[in-house]
Design a protein around this motif. Sequence first.
Motif, PDB file in Angstrom:
ATOM      1  N   GLU A  41       1.067   2.593 -19.951  1.00 44.89           N
ATOM      2  CA  GLU A  41       1.425   4.011 -20.024  1.00 44.89           C
ATOM      3  C   GLU A  41       0.245   4.878 -20.478  1.00 44.89           C
ATOM      4  N   ARG A  42      -0.673   4.285 -21.215  1.00 45.41           N
ATOM      5  CA  ARG A  42      -1.798   5.061 -21.747  1.00 45.41           C
ATOM      6  C   ARG A  42      -2.938   5.182 -20.734  1.00 45.41           C
ATOM      7  N   LEU A  43      -2.809   4.480 -19.611  1.00 42.59           N
ATOM      8  CA  LEU A  43      -3.845   4.519 -18.585  1.00 42.59           C
ATOM      9  C   LEU A  43      -3.591   5.665 -17.611  1.00 42.59           C
ATOM     10  N   SER A  44      -4.647   6.045 -16.895  1.00 39.98           N
ATOM     11  CA  SER A  44      -4.440   6.983 -15.793  1.00 39.98           C
ATOM     12  C   SER A  44      -3.693   6.247 -14.678  1.00 39.98           C
ATOM     13  N   PRO A  45      -2.984   6.974 -13.807  1.00 40.52           N
ATOM     14  CA  PRO A  45      -2.278   6.307 -12.705  1.00 40.52           C
ATOM     15  C   PRO A  45      -3.180   5.394 -11.867  1.00 40.52           C
ATOM     16  N   LEU A  46      -4.401   5.822 -11.594  1.00 40.02           N
ATOM     17  CA  LEU A  46      -5.307   5.003 -10.777  1.00 40.02           C
ATOM     18  C   LEU A  46      -5.744   3.748 -11.523  1.00 40.02           C
ATOM     19  N   GLU A  47      -6.007   3.861 -12.831  1.00 36.99           N
ATOM     20  CA  GLU A  47      -6.366   2.675 -13.624  1.00 36.99           C
ATOM     21  C   GLU A  47      -5.204   1.683 -13.646  1.00 36.99           C
ATOM     22  N   ARG A  48      -4.010   2.206 -13.817  1.00 36.26           N
ATOM     23  CA  ARG A  48      -2.835   1.336 -13.856  1.00 36.26           C
ATOM     24  C   ARG A  48      -2.670   0.607 -12.525  1.00 36.26           C
ATOM     25  N   ALA A  49      -2.805   1.342 -11.430  1.00 35.19           N
ATOM     26  CA  ALA A  49      -2.639   0.739 -10.111  1.00 35.19           C
ATOM     27  C   ALA A  49      -3.710  -0.323  -9.848  1.00 35.19           C
ATOM     28  N   ALA A  50      -4.957  -0.015 -10.179  1.00 37.08           N
ATOM     29  CA  ALA A  50      -6.043  -0.978  -9.943  1.00 37.08           C
ATOM     30  C   ALA A  50      -5.830  -2.246 -10.757  1.00 37.08           C
ATOM     31  N   PHE A  51      -5.431  -2.095 -12.022  1.00 40.42           N
ATOM     32  CA  PHE A  51      -5.195  -3.250 -12.888  1.00 40.42           C
ATOM     33  C   PHE A  51      -4.047  -4.106 -12.358  1.00 40.42           C
ATOM     34  N   LEU A  52      -2.928  -3.478 -12.032  1.00 45.29           N
ATOM     35  CA  LEU A  52      -1.768  -4.238 -11.561  1.00 45.29           C
ATOM     36  C   LEU A  52      -2.057  -4.939 -10.238  1.00 45.29           C
ATOM     37  N   LEU A  53      -2.631  -4.207  -9.295  1.00 40.04           N
ATOM     38  CA  LEU A  53      -2.863  -4.795  -7.975  1.00 40.04           C
ATOM     39  C   LEU A  53      -3.852  -5.951  -8.038  1.00 40.04           C
ATOM     40  N   HIS A  54      -4.913  -5.797  -8.842  1.00 36.26           N
ATOM     41  CA  HIS A  54      -5.923  -6.855  -8.893  1.00 36.26           C
ATOM     42  C   HIS A  54      -5.590  -7.941  -9.910  1.00 36.26           C
ATOM     43  N   ASP A  55      -5.356  -7.548 -11.167  1.00 39.46           N
ATOM     44  CA  ASP A  55      -5.206  -8.531 -12.237  1.00 39.46           C
ATOM     45  C   ASP A  55      -3.839  -9.215 -12.247  1.00 39.46           C
ATOM     46  N   VAL A  56      -2.802  -8.489 -11.827  1.00 42.09           N
ATOM     47  CA  VAL A  56      -1.452  -9.061 -11.868  1.00 42.09           C
ATOM     48  C   VAL A  56      -1.043  -9.628 -10.514  1.00 42.09           C
ATOM     49  N   PHE A  57      -1.274  -8.870  -9.447  1.00 39.79           N
ATOM     50  CA  PHE A  57      -0.818  -9.316  -8.132  1.00 39.79           C
ATOM     51  C   PHE A  57      -1.898 -10.016  -7.313  1.00 39.79           C
ATOM     52  N   GLY A  58      -3.108 -10.093  -7.852  1.00 40.46           N
ATOM     53  CA  GLY A  58      -4.150 -10.917  -7.236  1.00 40.46           C
ATOM     54  C   GLY A  58      -4.768 -10.369  -5.972  1.00 40.46           C
ATOM     55  N   GLU A  59      -4.705  -9.054  -5.765  1.00 42.53           N
ATOM     56  CA  GLU A  59      -5.329  -8.487  -4.563  1.00 42.53           C
ATOM     57  C   GLU A  59      -6.844  -8.412  -4.735  1.00 42.53           C
ATOM     58  N   SER A  60      -7.565  -8.544  -3.632  1.00 40.32           N
ATOM     59  CA  SER A  60      -9.017  -8.361  -3.682  1.00 40.32           C
ATOM     60  C   SER A  60      -9.309  -6.878  -3.897  1.00 40.32           C
ATOM     61  N   ARG A  73       0.842  -1.201   0.000  1.00 36.08           N
ATOM     62  CA  ARG A  73       0.000   0.000   0.000  1.00 36.08           C
ATOM     63  C   ARG A  73       0.883   1.259   0.000  1.00 36.08           C
ATOM     64  N   VAL A  74       1.927   1.256   0.824  1.00 30.75           N
ATOM     65  CA  VAL A  74       2.847   2.396   0.882  1.00 30.75           C
ATOM     66  C   VAL A  74       3.509   2.610  -0.478  1.00 30.75           C
ATOM     67  N   VAL A  75       4.010   1.524  -1.074  1.00 29.16           N
ATOM     68  CA  VAL A  75       4.694   1.610  -2.368  1.00 29.16           C
ATOM     69  C   VAL A  75       3.744   2.115  -3.448  1.00 29.16           C
ATOM     70  N   THR A  76       2.521   1.612  -3.451  1.00 28.52           N
ATOM     71  CA  THR A  76       1.533   2.039  -4.459  1.00 28.52           C
ATOM     72  C   THR A  76       1.276   3.531  -4.369  1.00 28.52           C
ATOM     73  N   ARG A  77       1.111   4.042  -3.155  1.00 25.98           N
ATOM     74  CA  ARG A  77       0.824   5.472  -2.991  1.00 25.98           C
ATOM     75  C   ARG A  77       2.017   6.331  -3.396  1.00 25.98           C
ATOM     76  N   ALA A 134      -8.928  -1.106  -2.834  1.00 20.45           N
ATOM     77  CA  ALA A 134      -9.607   0.110  -2.389  1.00 20.45           C
ATOM     78  C   ALA A 134      -8.846   0.779  -1.251  1.00 20.45           C
ATOM     79  N   GLU A 135      -8.317  -0.017  -0.344  1.00 22.91           N
ATOM     80  CA  GLU A 135      -7.561   0.543   0.774  1.00 22.91           C
ATOM     81  C   GLU A 135      -6.272   1.198   0.286  1.00 22.91           C
ATOM     82  N   SER A 136      -5.640   0.583  -0.715  1.00 22.13           N
ATOM     83  CA  SER A 136      -4.397   1.149  -1.261  1.00 22.13           C
ATOM     84  C   SER A 136      -4.643   2.455  -1.996  1.00 22.13           C
ATOM     85  N   LEU A 137      -5.770   2.531  -2.722  1.00 23.95           N
ATOM     86  CA  LEU A 137      -6.016   3.681  -3.590  1.00 23.95           C
ATOM     87  C   LEU A 137      -6.879   4.761  -2.944  1.00 23.95           C
TER      88      LEU A 137
END
Length: 286
Positions: free
Chosen positions: A107-126, A60-64, A131-134
């Motif tokens: 790169e074409r995504l907004s920072p929040l879209e990129r973070a949500a995609f990576l955290l959920h789709d790549v790293f498997g977070e619920s 969460r710290v790293v994402t922010r 939501a807590e990270s963002l």
Amino acid sequence: MEGVSDAAAQFDALRPRLMRVAYRMLGSVADAEDVVQDAWLRWADTDREAVRVPEAFLRRVVTRLCLDQLKSARVRREEYIGPWLPEPVVEAEEVEDVTLPLMLALERLSPLERAAFLLHDVFGESFDDVAESLGRDAAACRQLASRAREHVRAEKPRFPVEREHGLEIAQAFFAATRGEIGVLGAMLADDVSLYSDGGGKRPAAARIMLGSDEVTRTYAAIKRLLQGRFGELIRFAWINGLPGFVTREADGVLQTTALLIDGGRIKAIYVMRNPDKLRHLEGALH
């Protein structure tokens, strides 16, 4: 003192995973290292007994921190000379879960879209954890990830290339660029694209080269210009999840070439020439 050493040991065990998050968010090894170091300083000052899951807390710290970085990174990208590519990550094996074309799509995504995609789709977070990270609710994060997914869907390979076949094509491509250019043309998809990132520091194409004819002519021109002074092959390897190779060019600076292969043909060529983005590879390839 013991508390600090315990905190350091706990953090160091998680450092590789935190680097994976930061690098995929930022596309820069150096920036990712800075973010992870900043996260360590915050971890050292945290009441760690109050942290139930250290990995989730640190991610969460790293994402922010990455989201803060991306705001200034957008300005830097707008001022960048020529095509922009992420710093190359070189591996002996095919381990990259976010390939170079996917990173460019991010790169074409907004920072929040990129973070949500990576955290959920790549790293498997619920989505609750995302939501807590963002600092958004779960429904908003689900929508962010869904929008991101639509944008990056086309960048996922339809038929991932097998490891040995991928490296064989990389070897054949390497030989063709130094030998018979006509052979190179037969290896390229009709709609192949060539990205060359010199960052204004070394000669590179000022735009993306498109189509097999233009790419073949470009390599023919490079061959004439070099007059046999080709770079020295360091190794064939996987670069950001794609087969390719690392060379040391005539000017003494490293260069990476990564190939996107689709249906047995080369669909895209990514050449990193910017010395600032290759510095982290010096010493790591010996």
